[in-house]
Design a protein around this motif. Structure first.
Motif, short mmCIF file in Angstrom:
data_model
loop_
_atom_site.label_atom_id
_atom_site.label_comp_id
_atom_site.label_asym_id
_atom_site.label_seq_id
_atom_site.Cartn_x
_atom_site.Cartn_y
_atom_site.Cartn_z
N VAL A 16 24.01 -18.80 -21.38
CA VAL A 16 23.56 -18.82 -22.77
C VAL A 16 24.25 -19.93 -23.55
CG1 VAL A 16 23.51 -17.52 -24.93
CG2 VAL A 16 22.98 -16.37 -22.78
N ASN A 17 25.58 -20.01 -23.43
CA ASN A 17 26.34 -20.99 -24.20
C ASN A 17 26.02 -22.43 -23.81
OD1 ASN A 17 27.94 -19.53 -26.13
ND2 ASN A 17 29.09 -18.68 -24.43
N ARG A 18 25.59 -22.64 -22.58
CA ARG A 18 25.23 -23.99 -22.14
C ARG A 18 23.73 -24.25 -22.24
NH1 ARG A 18 27.97 -24.96 -16.42
NH2 ARG A 18 26.82 -26.91 -16.67
N SER A 19 23.00 -23.31 -22.82
CA SER A 19 21.55 -23.47 -23.08
C SER A 19 20.77 -23.87 -21.82
CB SER A 19 21.32 -24.50 -24.19
OG SER A 19 21.92 -24.08 -25.39
N MET A 20 21.11 -23.28 -20.69
CA MET A 20 20.51 -23.71 -19.43
C MET A 20 19.03 -23.37 -19.33
SD MET A 20 23.59 -22.76 -16.79
CE MET A 20 25.09 -23.76 -16.71
N VAL A 21 18.65 -22.21 -19.86
CA VAL A 21 17.23 -21.83 -19.81
C VAL A 21 16.43 -22.69 -20.77
CG1 VAL A 21 15.59 -19.97 -20.24
CG2 VAL A 21 17.75 -19.48 -19.06
N VAL A 22 16.95 -22.88 -21.98
CA VAL A 22 16.23 -23.68 -22.97
C VAL A 22 16.11 -25.13 -22.51
CG1 VAL A 22 16.20 -24.42 -25.38
CG2 VAL A 22 17.02 -22.14 -24.80
N GLU A 23 17.09 -25.61 -21.76
CA GLU A 23 17.01 -26.98 -21.24
C GLU A 23 15.77 -27.15 -20.37
OE1 GLU A 23 19.83 -30.34 -19.09
OE2 GLU A 23 20.42 -28.23 -19.01
N GLU A 24 15.45 -26.13 -19.58
CA GLU A 24 14.25 -26.23 -18.75
C GLU A 24 12.98 -26.11 -19.59
OE1 GLU A 24 13.76 -27.19 -15.80
OE2 GLU A 24 15.87 -27.38 -15.25
#
Length: 443
Positions: free
Chosen positions: A402-410
């Motif tokens: 969540v804190n590294r926005s990994m899902v939103v990055e995709e």
């Protein structure tokens, strides 16, 4: 030789440099002992409501006076929510965190598991003893190994902020009930530079993930399963990603700049009259009240549109936490107790204009809540709310994701680079699995 006494602010700056460059920080750790230039340091994260922020400053200063502290003994530093994770990582690296700050669910989990926080059970027990008690549902996430690492300070129920006047002009009684109907209505509402949907899509935790999951959950998708294993990859999530792509690239009902927004982006877009719908805690609505906005009377609070799996809102809890590095832990805990005294807390909740649902349920009887029709929609959204992490719960691995926005990055890779939605989902899921394996959590 002249030895410089470094301030906490200096140490913070050096820590950011060290974190950004990868430089080892033994020199900084030596200086950390000199970082304390106040007896009590409070990081104030803005509530998107200046009146509420000013009140917290006033209450903190009042507490300092009661404790006989001088002006220099209390340091209040304003740290925007989107900067907290990076700033805190640097501060912890050099041993100079604040004494007290607000913690969201992700940060509380990360700091608690890492052993940075003090047990605040005595504060919580005192809160439980107040008239009507507290909302007990806020406690499980803060509990680890029989200790409580955060005193719950407010329930942030996400609500659909809707410009009912704009949808009425387009021929709709209110916010459409499904995402498909919402897209059709939004095509009529959108007249650039005015857009229907202020969807947060920036790489800043955690508004963007909440907006993405509001669509994913409507189609039956989840981040994790009931055993806390990655579960993003599913036909339901692919369907939701396709819908988000349609909204952004085909229907064009989302502002282009939404991809670069921080957590205040959707707030500002709605407050300034640029969008007709934004999903957010009621910091937006509270600002409309505080600013006597011309859009206030036209704004209603609702649940987001739904899908085959249902129509869900989300809610989260914010906490006050004390760091183990605090040289005056009793003083730090006393500040939280001062904030959470019912008379002080009630004033904050009201001044915040609905930014939070009160952690003390008895305070919902206040005329502030019962006299505003819009709050009926908020309370309905809260009653149907679920966590972004349902049916599981937040863990250190998920906190990192969540804190590294990994899902939103995709999601961004899909919207900007044209990545196929199914591939974007698969890659996001693969990244989640890699983090879980690295941290030794089940996949």
């Amino acid at each position: 030789m002249t030895r410089r006494i470094y301030s906490r602010r200096d140490i913070g700056k050096f820590g950011l440099v060290a974190a950004a460059t990868g430089i080892a920080a033994p020199y900084l750790n030596i200086r950390a002992a000199y970082a304390r230039d106040a007896k009590l340091v409070f990081w104030l994260q803005p509530n998107f409501n200046k009146v509420a922020d000013d009140l917290l400053v006033e209450q903190a200063k009042e507490y300092a006076r009661l404790k006989g502290l001088s002006g220099n003994d209390l340091q209040i530093e304003v740290v925007p929510g989107g900067e907290v994770a990076k700033r805190m990582a640097a501060a912890l690296e050099v041993g100079a965190p604040p004494d007290v700050t607000r913690a969201n669910e992700e940060d509380l989990t990360k700091w608690g598991v890492a052993g940075h926080l003090l047990d605040v059970t005595p504060i919580v027990n005192e809160m439980k003893g107040r008239e009507g008690g507290i909302n007990e549902a806020s406690l499980p996430l803060a509990m680890m190994n029989g200790q409580i690492f955060g005193a719950p300070m407010g329930i942030a129920a996400n609500a659909a902020h809707v410009r009912a006047d704009k949808f009425k002009e387009a021929g709709y009684d209110g916010l459409p009930k499904t995402w498909e109907e919402f897209i059709e209505a939004s095509k009529k509402v959108t007249k650039p530079p005015f857009y229907a949907y202020g969807m947060a899509l920036g790489l800043v935790p955690s508004d963007s993930l909440g907006d993405v999951m509001s669509v994913v959950s409507a189609y039956g998708g989840n981040l994790i399963d009931e055993k806390n294993r990655p579960a993003l990859q599913s036909d339901a999530t692919v369907t939701a990603f396709k819908l988000i792509n349609t909204m952004y690239n085909d229907a064009k009902i989302i502002p282009r700049g939404a991809l670069s927004w921080d957590n205040s982006g959707n707030n500002k877009a709605f407050q300034s009259g640029q969008v007709a719908y934004a999903l957010n805690p009621t910091s937006i609505y509270s600002s409309l009240i505080a600013d006597k906005s011309p859009f206030l009377d036209a704004t209603i609070l609702e649940r987001p549109p739904g899908g085959p799996a249902g129509r869900f809102s989300t809610a989260s809890t914010d906490y006050y936490s004390v760091f183990k590095k605090s040289p005056n832990p009793e003083l730090a805990m006393g500040l939280i107790q001062h904030f959470m005294k019912p008379e002080n807390y009630s004033r904050f909740i009201v001044e915040a204009g609905g930014r939070y649902l009160p952690i003390y349920p008895a305070q919902l009887k206040d005329p502030f809540w019962t006299s505003k029709p819009a709050f009926a929609g908020l309370l309905e959204a809260a009653r149907s709310a679920r966590s972004n992490y349902a049916p599981g719960k937040l863990t250190p691995a998920l906190s990192e994701i969540v804190n590294r926005s990994m899902v939103v990055e995709e999601v961004q890779n899909m919207l900007v680079k044209g990545k196929d939605p199914a591939r974007a989902v698969a890659d996001a899921h693969k990244t989640m699995v890699e983090v879980y394996k690295r941290l030794g959590e089940p996949t």
